[in-house]
Design a protein around this motif. Structure first.
Motif, PDB file in Angstrom:
ATOM      1  N   UNK A  77     135.098 -45.886  33.352  1.00 61.66           N
ATOM      2  CA  UNK A  77     135.578 -45.083  31.974  1.00 61.66           C
ATOM      3  C   UNK A  77     134.981 -45.596  30.862  1.00 61.66           C
ATOM      4  N   UNK A  78     135.378 -44.938  29.747  1.00 67.44           N
ATOM      5  CA  UNK A  78     134.780 -45.095  28.539  1.00 67.44           C
ATOM      6  C   UNK A  78     135.342 -46.366  28.097  1.00 67.44           C
TER       7      UNK A  78
ATOM      8  N   UNK B 278     133.591 -49.846  26.945  1.00 69.32           N
ATOM      9  CA  UNK B 278     133.511 -50.402  25.713  1.00 69.32           C
ATOM     10  C   UNK B 278     133.790 -51.965  25.937  1.00 69.32           C
ATOM     11  N   UNK B 279     134.631 -52.335  26.867  1.00 70.45           N
ATOM     12  CA  UNK B 279     135.203 -53.707  27.142  1.00 70.45           C
ATOM     13  C   UNK B 279     133.817 -54.519  27.542  1.00 70.45           C
ATOM     14  N   UNK B 280     133.054 -53.850  28.327  1.00 69.93           N
ATOM     15  CA  UNK B 280     131.987 -54.640  28.547  1.00 69.93           C
ATOM     16  C   UNK B 280     130.790 -54.691  27.185  1.00 69.93           C
TER      17      UNK B 280
END
Lengths: 174, 570
Positions: free
Chosen positions: A88-89, A93-95
């Motif tokens: 998921x986005x 984004x977390x990565x």
């Protein structure tokens, strides 16, 4: 880089491997994470690193290795999804946030990391660290680059060489 | 590799707080990034834009040429299309190379009878190829001027995201479809050089380059009206683009270099705080149709200025303001504390010009001046009329300067800017009065000075103008003077004499004869002439005992001013 599907353990619990740093510290880590390294992947596929054996890494000290493994553990799930087509986005984004944070480190660690990533052939980490070094250089004058990279002040000879180069490629310094 | 990694890491950890160890650590740090395997360093370099990659080449010897190898060879193409080559062959070999990344692509088209549609098609294919390879440094030259106007066109395809420098010479038309990239069509473009480009929509081009730092336009007659300079611009050159009537740079707060050479007196505005380091002002044309005061008024503070070129027309104005204007009108020019190099473009060289030079040195303090260059006119007689209409160097058709109505516009402009800036100057009316006064005085002056100089001891003249002594000219740090097109005329020798007497630290005075043998005019052979000159020169009084005078027929390529391009022909 995609980790092999077989990276997940054959039995219920995730398969663990042991890595031994140059200063003899032992790190136990999931095979899936360690397999982000192309170098380790082959050994692990051969069944190495399990039990009491451990895989010795004479090129990597413990400080660097723990940093490398931090990266691998974070990236293993996405890599296991084969480049994460269904990520998921939010995950991505977390990565990204993790990556930015991850390379926000002392330069000496950065260089150790880039060497380790190179020796262990961890493609994602190599890109990440190379990108970080490139960002440190980008848009700076030669003197600024020297300072950023922690070079000592140039000797008169070095200064003369710098000036000659700047004359030759004047437009790049305009 | 592992050894190196291990030892340096542990050493690093041991490095304590002591300065010595810090230094060692710094040196080691350098070793560490430079000691990375080449493969890794190339990988880092491949992530950089070309400009930054080049900069790494200056960082240390271990990085010197590495950047040039960041893409598979060849990453720099220098193609010449000679009449005997068929463009198709070269295109085919390019296609075989594939569309790998390119740092630099340079194409020179040598004269040949192409049909116009063919040439346009070839140019399109070459350009498409270069852009498809994400070229960063692009040069397109047409060697043949007339063919280029008739039948060359460059149409930029979308995808120019990496282009950092663009240099185009002698192309009829340059265009791109702005609807593709909006206002970031050239999102990385930092340097534009256009020379003899016939048609280009400069407004659109400039507004499509958000990162432009250097704009260099030469002999572009097709560029008309106002040039809008955006705030990133650091360097602006507008040379012999005689349809430009305004250079609007009041947002370019970081402007470091401003070079203007024109036969049509364009106006300009520069932020007063711009950290200008080099300035080139060469204005000529039907004098005195327009007041020249704006060129002084519109200048920013010149405290950082290290190199200055000004023409005799501007010197005349400085002279007039210094002698007849209020003290405030020359505030900015009066103090040039960092000026190291001065170049004078003397379109004419007679007694008044000599007076202008003296007054310039007296008025404009440049205590750090080390190098002086003087470009003398080809002929010693008054050539102001010839110059005004002569186009420089390139062979653009001589367009008559349609200036019949322009002076009035100019005057209006003058008044407007005058209102904004007049605080430190006298009013515009006063300046204009000066203008008239100046004209009046100059007529008299001419006689005055001629009389003065016929009487040889020039010192008398100086003492009459001012009581102060030698240092007043501020030439104490001058070590090098070079005069181009030196013919040994009376006023040239006067200037030489002046320099020899005033420059107490002068080491070298170079006098370079004009190209071609001007001596033939006088029916003398060279040996005689130079001997004659040498005798004359040897008699001149010198303030600096070790001043060496070198008279030469050929130019000394190694001693050139920063502003080595002289755009106007005189």
């Amino acid at each position: 880089m995609a980790a092999p599907e077989s990276g997940d353990g054959n039995n219920g619990a995730a398969r663990m491997v042991t890595l031994i740093s140059s200063d003899n510290t032992r790190f136990e880590v999931e095979a899936a994470a360690a397999s982000l390294s192309q170098t380790l992947q082959l050994t692990i596929l051969d069944g190495g690193g399990g039990g009491g054996d451990g895989i010795p890494l004479p090129n990597v000290d413990s400080a660097t290795l723990s940093k490398v493994l931090e990266y691998c553990i974070k990236h293993a799930p996405a890599a296991a999804n084969g480049g994460a087509p269904n990520a998921t986005a939010v995950d991505r984004a977390e990565l990204e946030r993790f990556d930015n944070e991850f390379v926000n480190i002392d330069q000496s660690v950065l260089y150790s990391l880039i060497m380790a990533a190179h020796n262990l052939e961890i493609e994602g980490l190599q890109s990440l660290v190379a990108k970080k070094v490139a960002d440190m250089i980008k848009g700076k004058s030669p003197m600024e680059i020297r300072r950023t990279l922690g070079f000592p002040d140039p000797t008169p000879e070095e200064q003369a060489e710098m000036n000659a180069h700047m004359l030759e490629y004047g437009w790049a310094y305009e | 590799m592992s050894l190196l990694l291990g030892t340096s890491a542990s050493k690093k950890r041991r490095a304590g707080d002591e300065a010595e160890e810090d230094e060692a650590a710094a040196a080691e740090e350098e070793d560490r990034i430079s000691a990375l395997p080449e493969e890794l360093r190339l990988r880092i370099l491949s992530l950089l834009p070309l400009k930054s990659a080049i900069c790494t080449g200056a960082v240390s010897s271990r990085w010197r040429d590495l950047w040039a190898r960041r893409w598979p060879d060849p990453s720099s193409l220098d193609l010449h299309l000679f009449p005997e080559n068929t463009p198709d062959q070269i295109l085919e070999s390019l296609e075989r190379r594939g569309r790998r990344r390119l740092d630099r692509f340079s194409l020179t088209i040598h004269p040949r009878n192409y049909s116009s549609p063919n040439l346009i098609e070839y140019l399109r294919r070459y350009l498409d190829y270069a852009v498809a390879c994400d070229v960063e440094d692009l040069h397109i030259y047409m060697a043949d001027y007339f063919m280029s106007i008739l039948c060359s066109r460059l149409y930029f395809p979308p995808g120019t995201y990496h282009l950092a420098r663009l240099s185009i010479c002698r192309i009829g038309r340059v265009s791109f479809d702005i609807s593709w990239g909006g206002n970031v069509f050239f999102s990385a473009l930092e340097v534009i050089h256009l020379r003899s480009v016939r048609f280009v929509d400069l407004d659109n081009l400039l507004s499509s380059c958000p990162r432009l730092r250097t704009l260099d336009l030469r002999y572009c007659e097709g560029v008309r009206g106002t040039i809008e300079c955006r705030h990133h611009l650091k360097s602006v050159t507008v040379a012999e683009c005689n349809n430009v009537n305004k250079i609007h740079a009041d947002r370019a707060s970081g402007l470091r270099s401003f070079r203007l050479s024109s036969a049509s007196f364009p106006t300009y505005d520069i932020p007063v705080t711009a950290p200008l380091q080099d300035l080139y002002i060469s204005l000529r044309g039907p004098y005195p149709r327009k007041p020249l005061s704006y060129w002084i008024r519109a200048l920013p503070h010149l405290a950082n200025l290290t190199a200055l070129t000004i023409c005799s027309v501007a010197l005349r104005r400085v002279y007039a303001l210094a002698r007849f204007g209020s003290p405030a009108c020359l505030t900015k020019l009066r103090n040039l504390p960092n000026l190291k190099e001065l170049q004078l473009l003397m379109f004419e060289m007679d007694s008044t010009n000599l007076a202008h030079i003296y007054v310039f040195f007296r008025t404009c303090r440049c205590p750090q001046l080390e190098r002086l260059f003087v470009q003398l006119p080809k002929n010693s007689h008054d050539t102001s009329e010839d110059i005004s209409l002569e186009m420089a160097e390139e062979n653009e058709p001589d367009e008559e300067l349609s200036e019949e109505e322009e002076p009035h516009e100019e005057l209006c402009e003058e008044e407007e800017t005058g209102e904004e800036l007049s605080k430190e100057y006298e009013t515009e009316e006063e300046l204009l009065e000066d203008e008239i006064l100046e004209e009046y005085m100059l007529k008299d002056d001419r006689l005055f000075y001629e009389d003065m100089y016929e009487e040889d001891p020039i010192d008398e003249d100086i003492s009459e103008q001012s009581e102060d002594d030698l240092p007043e000219y501020g030439l104490t740090n001058l070590v090098l003077a070079k005069m181009m097109k030196f013919k040994g005329d009376y006023f040239e020798l006067r200037l030489v004499s002046f320099l020899l007497r005033k420059a107490t630290g002068l080491k070298k005075l170079l006098l370079v004869a004009p190209q071609g043998n001007h001596m033939e005019e006088f029916g003398e052979d060279q040996m005689d002439t130079s001997r004659f000159l040498e005798t004359k020169l040897s008699r001149l009084e010198r303030a600096s005992s070790n001043a060496e005078i070198i008279v030469s027929e050929s130019d000394h390529a190694e001693i050139q001013p920063l502003h080595s391009d002289v755009f106007a022909k005189f």
